[in-house]
Design a protein around this motif. Structure first.
Motif, short mmCIF file in Angstrom:
data_model
loop_
_atom_site.label_atom_id
_atom_site.label_comp_id
_atom_site.label_asym_id
_atom_site.label_seq_id
_atom_site.Cartn_x
_atom_site.Cartn_y
_atom_site.Cartn_z
N ARG A 13 0.84 -1.21 0.00
CA ARG A 13 0.00 0.00 0.00
C ARG A 13 0.87 1.26 0.00
NH1 ARG A 13 -5.42 0.74 -1.15
NH2 ARG A 13 -6.11 2.64 -0.12
N ILE A 14 1.96 1.22 0.76
CA ILE A 14 2.89 2.35 0.77
C ILE A 14 3.43 2.60 -0.63
CG2 ILE A 14 5.19 3.09 1.55
CD1 ILE A 14 4.50 1.66 4.25
N LYS A 15 3.85 1.54 -1.30
CA LYS A 15 4.38 1.67 -2.66
C LYS A 15 3.32 2.19 -3.62
CE LYS A 15 7.15 -0.73 -6.04
NZ LYS A 15 7.94 -1.89 -6.36
N GLU A 16 2.10 1.65 -3.47
CA GLU A 16 0.99 2.05 -4.34
C GLU A 16 0.62 3.53 -4.19
OE1 GLU A 16 -3.80 1.11 -4.48
OE2 GLU A 16 -2.46 -0.43 -3.71
N ILE A 17 0.55 4.01 -2.96
CA ILE A 17 0.08 5.37 -2.69
C ILE A 17 1.23 6.39 -2.66
CG2 ILE A 17 -1.12 6.87 -1.01
CD1 ILE A 17 -2.98 4.82 -2.35
N CYS A 18 2.34 6.04 -2.02
CA CYS A 18 3.42 7.01 -1.82
C CYS A 18 4.62 6.81 -2.75
CB CYS A 18 3.91 6.94 -0.37
SG CYS A 18 2.64 7.35 0.83
N GLY A 19 4.75 5.64 -3.29
CA GLY A 19 5.90 5.35 -4.15
C GLY A 19 7.09 4.80 -3.40
N ILE A 28 3.86 11.10 7.06
CA ILE A 28 3.30 10.93 8.41
C ILE A 28 4.16 11.60 9.47
CG2 ILE A 28 2.05 8.82 7.79
CD1 ILE A 28 4.17 7.27 9.52
N GLY A 29 5.15 12.37 9.04
CA GLY A 29 5.98 13.11 9.99
C GLY A 29 6.97 12.26 10.75
N ARG A 30 7.45 11.20 10.13
CA ARG A 30 8.43 10.31 10.76
C ARG A 30 9.68 10.24 9.89
NH1 ARG A 30 8.71 8.34 15.77
NH2 ARG A 30 6.77 7.49 16.53
N SER A 31 10.75 9.72 10.47
CA SER A 31 11.98 9.57 9.71
C SER A 31 11.96 8.24 8.95
CB SER A 31 13.20 9.60 10.64
OG SER A 31 13.22 8.43 11.46
N TYR A 32 12.71 8.20 7.86
CA TYR A 32 12.83 6.95 7.12
C TYR A 32 13.41 5.84 7.99
CZ TYR A 32 14.56 3.33 4.11
OH TYR A 32 14.85 2.10 3.58
N PRO A 33 14.48 6.10 8.79
CA PRO A 33 15.00 5.01 9.63
C PRO A 33 13.94 4.42 10.57
CG PRO A 33 16.62 6.75 9.50
CD PRO A 33 15.35 7.29 8.87
N PHE A 34 13.08 5.27 11.13
CA PHE A 34 12.03 4.75 12.00
C PHE A 34 11.10 3.81 11.23
CE2 PHE A 34 7.65 4.96 13.59
CZ PHE A 34 7.84 4.41 14.85
N ILE A 50 -0.32 5.07 13.45
CA ILE A 50 -1.31 4.25 12.75
C ILE A 50 -2.41 5.13 12.18
CG2 ILE A 50 -3.07 2.46 13.02
CD1 ILE A 50 -1.10 1.12 15.04
N GLU A 51 -2.89 6.08 12.99
CA GLU A 51 -3.95 6.98 12.52
C GLU A 51 -3.47 7.82 11.33
OE1 GLU A 51 -5.24 9.28 15.87
OE2 GLU A 51 -6.13 7.54 16.86
N ALA A 52 -2.26 8.37 11.41
CA ALA A 52 -1.72 9.18 10.31
C ALA A 52 -1.49 8.33 9.07
CB ALA A 52 -0.41 9.85 10.75
N SER A 53 -1.00 7.12 9.27
CA SER A 53 -0.76 6.21 8.15
C SER A 53 -2.05 5.83 7.46
CB SER A 53 -0.05 4.94 8.64
OG SER A 53 1.19 5.23 9.21
N ALA A 54 -3.05 5.49 8.24
CA ALA A 54 -4.35 5.09 7.67
C ALA A 54 -4.94 6.24 6.85
CB ALA A 54 -5.30 4.65 8.78
N LYS A 55 -4.82 7.45 7.36
CA LYS A 55 -5.35 8.61 6.64
C LYS A 55 -4.60 8.82 5.32
CE LYS A 55 -6.42 13.50 7.12
NZ LYS A 55 -6.40 14.67 7.99
N LEU A 56 -3.27 8.82 5.39
CA LEU A 56 -2.45 9.05 4.21
C LEU A 56 -2.65 7.94 3.17
CD1 LEU A 56 -0.15 10.63 2.78
CD2 LEU A 56 1.46 9.13 3.98
N LEU A 57 -2.74 6.69 3.64
CA LEU A 57 -2.84 5.55 2.73
C LEU A 57 -4.28 5.18 2.39
CD1 LEU A 57 -0.06 3.33 4.35
CD2 LEU A 57 0.12 4.81 2.32
N ARG A 58 -5.22 5.98 2.90
CA ARG A 58 -6.64 5.76 2.64
C ARG A 58 -7.07 4.33 3.03
NH1 ARG A 58 -4.80 8.79 -1.82
NH2 ARG A 58 -4.90 7.08 -3.30
#
Length: 85
Positions: A13-19, A28-34, A50-58
């Motif tokens: 889903r991350i790849k599909e929506i965000c690339g 989602i306001g986090r670092s790539y290492p996290f 989780i809430e921010a991810s769900a919103k961003l990834l629909r």
């Protein structure tokens, strides 16, 4: 032993929506290492993540479990009834 989660569906889903995971992390306001640590089972998402991810990834609230709480099972293991609860 800490519970491990299978994030294959979330990765897709991350790849599909965000690339990229980097773009997802920024979204989602986090670092790539996290994000890398979480997806590799070395850290966990918090409720806000989780809430921010769900919103961003629909991802609907009904589907959050499929993406964030899918137990990881090794090929030669099964999940016992006790672990499912």
């Amino acid at each position: 032993m800490a519970k491990k989660y299978d994030y294959r569906k979330l990765r897709g889903r991350i790849k599909e929506i965000c690339g990229t995971q980097e773009a997802f992390a920024k979204g989602i306001g986090r670092s790539y290492p996290f994000i890398s640590y979480v997806l590799n089972g070395k850290a966990y998402f918090g409720q806000n993540d989780i809430e921010a991810s769900a919103k961003l990834l629909r991802i609907s609230s009904d589907d959050i479990g499929e993406y964030f709480f899918n137990p990881k099972v090794h090929e030669n293991e099964t999940i016992s009834k006790r672990e499912e609860v």
